[in-house]
Design a protein around this motif. Structure first.
Motif, PDB file in Angstrom:
ATOM      1  N   LEU A  86       3.347  15.014   8.503  1.00  0.00           N
ATOM      2  CA  LEU A  86       4.012  15.315   7.434  1.00  0.00           C
ATOM      3  C   LEU A  86       4.294  13.728   6.536  1.00  0.00           C
ATOM      4  O   LEU A  86       4.118  13.974   5.407  1.00  0.00           O
ATOM      5  CB  LEU A  86       5.457  15.809   7.882  1.00  0.00           C
ATOM      6  N   SER A  87       4.407  12.711   7.341  1.00  0.00           N
ATOM      7  CA  SER A  87       4.332  11.530   6.511  1.00  0.00           C
ATOM      8  C   SER A  87       3.113  11.084   5.905  1.00  0.00           C
ATOM      9  O   SER A  87       3.204  10.584   4.796  1.00  0.00           O
ATOM     10  CB  SER A  87       4.718  10.297   7.326  1.00  0.00           C
ATOM     11  N   LEU A  88       1.720  11.609   6.499  1.00  0.00           N
ATOM     12  CA  LEU A  88       0.685  11.354   5.691  1.00  0.00           C
ATOM     13  C   LEU A  88       0.628  12.153   4.535  1.00  0.00           C
ATOM     14  O   LEU A  88       0.207  11.948   3.376  1.00  0.00           O
ATOM     15  CB  LEU A  88      -0.413  11.607   6.609  1.00  0.00           C
ATOM     16  N   ILE A  89       1.068  13.702   4.622  1.00  0.00           N
ATOM     17  CA  ILE A  89       1.184  14.189   3.468  1.00  0.00           C
ATOM     18  C   ILE A  89       2.018  13.781   2.327  1.00  0.00           C
ATOM     19  O   ILE A  89       1.512  13.718   1.167  1.00  0.00           O
ATOM     20  CB  ILE A  89       1.695  15.870   4.115  1.00  0.00           C
ATOM     21  N   VAL A  90       3.221  13.419   2.592  1.00  0.00           N
ATOM     22  CA  VAL A  90       3.973  12.662   1.753  1.00  0.00           C
ATOM     23  C   VAL A  90       3.262  11.462   0.824  1.00  0.00           C
ATOM     24  O   VAL A  90       3.340  11.448  -0.381  1.00  0.00           O
ATOM     25  CB  VAL A  90       5.233  12.351   2.386  1.00  0.00           C
ATOM     26  N   LEU A  91       2.590  10.619   1.623  1.00  0.00           N
ATOM     27  CA  LEU A  91       2.108   9.586   1.260  1.00  0.00           C
ATOM     28  C   LEU A  91       0.886  10.113   0.229  1.00  0.00           C
ATOM     29  O   LEU A  91       0.712   9.525  -1.055  1.00  0.00           O
ATOM     30  CB  LEU A  91       1.458   8.640   2.301  1.00  0.00           C
ATOM     31  N   ALA A  92       0.107  11.078   0.512  1.00  0.00           N
ATOM     32  CA  ALA A  92      -1.071  11.791  -0.223  1.00  0.00           C
ATOM     33  C   ALA A  92      -0.468  12.047  -1.469  1.00  0.00           C
ATOM     34  O   ALA A  92      -1.037  11.815  -2.708  1.00  0.00           O
ATOM     35  CB  ALA A  92      -1.745  12.808   0.630  1.00  0.00           C
ATOM     36  N   ALA A  93       0.612  12.669  -1.511  1.00  0.00           N
ATOM     37  CA  ALA A  93       1.397  13.584  -2.668  1.00  0.00           C
ATOM     38  C   ALA A  93       1.540  12.516  -3.396  1.00  0.00           C
ATOM     39  O   ALA A  93       1.702  12.401  -4.740  1.00  0.00           O
ATOM     40  CB  ALA A  93       2.453  14.387  -2.218  1.00  0.00           C
ATOM     41  N   ASP A  94       2.236  11.229  -3.012  1.00  0.00           N
ATOM     42  CA  ASP A  94       2.809  10.130  -3.810  1.00  0.00           C
ATOM     43  C   ASP A  94       1.849   9.588  -4.698  1.00  0.00           C
ATOM     44  O   ASP A  94       1.996   9.004  -5.745  1.00  0.00           O
ATOM     45  CB  ASP A  94       3.609   9.167  -3.019  1.00  0.00           C
ATOM     46  N   LEU A  95       0.648   9.397  -4.091  1.00  0.00           N
ATOM     47  CA  LEU A  95      -0.517   8.661  -4.772  1.00  0.00           C
ATOM     48  C   LEU A  95      -1.468   9.803  -5.319  1.00  0.00           C
ATOM     49  O   LEU A  95      -2.412   9.202  -5.947  1.00  0.00           O
ATOM     50  CB  LEU A  95      -1.420   8.281  -3.414  1.00  0.00           C
ATOM     51  N   GLY A  96      -1.029  11.001  -5.568  1.00  0.00           N
ATOM     52  CA  GLY A  96      -2.062  11.985  -5.994  1.00  0.00           C
ATOM     53  C   GLY A  96      -3.208  12.285  -5.484  1.00  0.00           C
ATOM     54  O   GLY A  96      -4.300  13.004  -6.180  1.00  0.00           O
ATOM     55  N   ALA A  97      -3.250  12.064  -4.161  1.00  0.00           N
ATOM     56  CA  ALA A  97      -4.558  12.366  -3.315  1.00  0.00           C
ATOM     57  C   ALA A  97      -4.574  13.978  -2.849  1.00  0.00           C
ATOM     58  O   ALA A  97      -3.654  14.233  -2.362  1.00  0.00           O
ATOM     59  CB  ALA A  97      -4.767  11.332  -2.124  1.00  0.00           C
ATOM     60  N   PRO A  98      -5.614  14.567  -3.002  1.00  0.00           N
ATOM     61  CA  PRO A  98      -5.640  15.919  -2.724  1.00  0.00           C
ATOM     62  C   PRO A  98      -5.874  16.157  -1.182  1.00  0.00           C
ATOM     63  O   PRO A  98      -5.797  17.161  -0.701  1.00  0.00           O
ATOM     64  CB  PRO A  98      -6.990  16.447  -3.602  1.00  0.00           C
ATOM     65  N   PHE A  99      -6.237  15.043  -0.607  1.00  0.00           N
ATOM     66  CA  PHE A  99      -6.521  15.169   1.064  1.00  0.00           C
ATOM     67  C   PHE A  99      -6.049  14.363   1.874  1.00  0.00           C
ATOM     68  O   PHE A  99      -5.694  13.186   1.374  1.00  0.00           O
ATOM     69  CB  PHE A  99      -8.012  15.463   1.296  1.00  0.00           C
ATOM     70  N   VAL A 100      -5.768  14.826   3.045  1.00  0.00           N
ATOM     71  CA  VAL A 100      -5.202  13.631   4.163  1.00  0.00           C
ATOM     72  C   VAL A 100      -6.270  14.048   5.464  1.00  0.00           C
ATOM     73  O   VAL A 100      -6.633  15.223   5.775  1.00  0.00           O
ATOM     74  CB  VAL A 100      -3.974  14.425   4.847  1.00  0.00           C
ATOM     75  N   ARG A 101      -6.944  12.935   5.944  1.00  0.00           N
ATOM     76  CA  ARG A 101      -7.901  13.184   7.030  1.00  0.00           C
ATOM     77  C   ARG A 101      -7.177  12.847   8.200  1.00  0.00           C
ATOM     78  O   ARG A 101      -6.078  12.290   8.535  1.00  0.00           O
ATOM     79  CB  ARG A 101      -8.933  11.863   7.021  1.00  0.00           C
ATOM     80  N   VAL A 102      -7.330  13.759   9.269  1.00  0.00           N
ATOM     81  CA  VAL A 102      -7.004  13.625  10.732  1.00  0.00           C
ATOM     82  C   VAL A 102      -7.896  13.904  11.559  1.00  0.00           C
ATOM     83  O   VAL A 102      -8.930  14.414  11.320  1.00  0.00           O
ATOM     84  CB  VAL A 102      -5.819  14.646  10.864  1.00  0.00           C
ATOM     85  N   PHE A 103      -7.676  13.262  12.826  1.00  0.00           N
ATOM     86  CA  PHE A 103      -8.637  13.439  13.833  1.00  0.00           C
ATOM     87  C   PHE A 103      -8.448  14.460  14.762  1.00  0.00           C
ATOM     88  O   PHE A 103      -7.219  14.727  14.834  1.00  0.00           O
ATOM     89  CB  PHE A 103      -8.579  12.045  14.602  1.00  0.00           C
ATOM     90  N   PRO A 104      -9.348  14.802  15.692  1.00  0.00           N
ATOM     91  CA  PRO A 104      -9.070  15.663  16.762  1.00  0.00           C
ATOM     92  C   PRO A 104      -8.268  15.197  17.729  1.00  0.00           C
ATOM     93  O   PRO A 104      -7.090  15.123  18.373  1.00  0.00           O
ATOM     94  CB  PRO A 104     -10.249  16.353  17.309  1.00  0.00           C
TER      95      PRO A 104
END
Length: 273
Positions: A86-104
């Motif tokens: 969720l914290s990464l999603i908020v960061l991406a939204a704040d920066l206007g980024a369409p994607f968040v990368r995560v690892f398995p």
């Protein structure tokens, strides 16, 4: 086709430096490494996020993705992993980024258990991502390094806010042919991450087109309006040449591959390991 590079190749650089290099060398965007070592990460104050948005806008460069380090298939409770998502999603939204990368990050867990962890956590975070206009991308990496493995998880999630990041090096190292990776990920693909190395055992990054990774086949499977992102792993290989001196040639090589997909013969994948 649109082109980006990862700031993993520019350890210690500022946002202004990354934006200027992208603009100077004809890259449309950057993938931002979201780690505490870097200028932008989930703990970055709002004022610094806003300043970064202005810097990229002034340079005419997009933020393609926030490359986070959440491990969605890892052992342990869900709360910490989902909170990190969720914290990464908020960061991406704040920066206007369409994607968040995560690892398995499934480690040595049995495959069914690792899959179930990943499905549960990605499903939990998906509605939040959708509300913020962000898509979570599971990278073909570590415990799920093939398209088949990542696709198996994503088929179960079945949510439009969750997709795949195809890291071409990892699928190739796992012994999966590019056309097989493409088929497994086609319904989920966010963008393609490219890189090149001298061999399956010498992973120091080199210039695109100078090594053995089947980049032509991967580019051939990328949608015409899709993104190719060069991840040059300078942070993990400090003896590698500096990325800025390689950007112009790398950008030109990707453009040639995009203009004539499949035009370069590429080596067979190494044995799975």
């Amino acid at each position: 086709m649109k082109y980006a590079f990862s700031t993993l190749g520019l350890p210690g650089s500022s946002i202004a430096e990354a934006a200027a290099l992208a603009a100077e060398h004809g890259f449309d965007g950057v993938e931002l490494r979201a780690h505490a070592e870097e200028p932008l990460h989930p703990g970055t104050p709002n004022a610094d996020r806003a300043a970064a948005v202005r810097t990229f806008a002034a340079a005419g460069v997009a933020v393609l993705a926030v490359a986070g380090y959440a491990k969605v298939a890892a052992a342990g409770d869900d709360d910490h992993v989902v909170a990190e998502l969720l914290s990464l999603i908020v960061l991406a939204a704040d920066l206007g980024a369409p994607f968040v990368r995560v690892f398995p990050g499934g480690g040595r867990l049995p495959e069914p258990e690792a899959d179930t962890h990943a499905v549960r956590r990605l499903t939990a975070a998906a509605p939040f991502a959708e509300r913020h206009g962000v898509r979570i991308l599971l990278e073909t990496h570590d415990s799920h390094r093939t398209g088949a493995a990542a696709g198996r998880v994503l088929d179960r999630v079945g949510h439009p806010a969750v997709g795949a990041l195809w890291d071409v090096l990892h699928t190739w190292l796992a012994g999966e042919q590019p056309d097989a990776s493409r088929r497994a990920l086609a319904a989920h693909l966010g963008y393609v991450q490219v890189k090149d190395v001298a061999s399956a055992t010498e992973l120091t990054p080199i210039g695109l087109g100078d090594g053995v990774v089947p980049l032509a086949e991967a580019v051939a499977g990328t949608p015409a309006d899709g993104w190719l992102c060069w991840e040059y792993e300078k942070r993990w290989h400090p003896d590698a040449a500096e990325l800025p001196g390689r950007l112009a040639r790398g950008r030109a090589h990707l453009a040639r591959l995009a203009a004539a997909p499949g035009g370069r013969a590429a080596g067979r994948p190494p044995a799975a390991r």
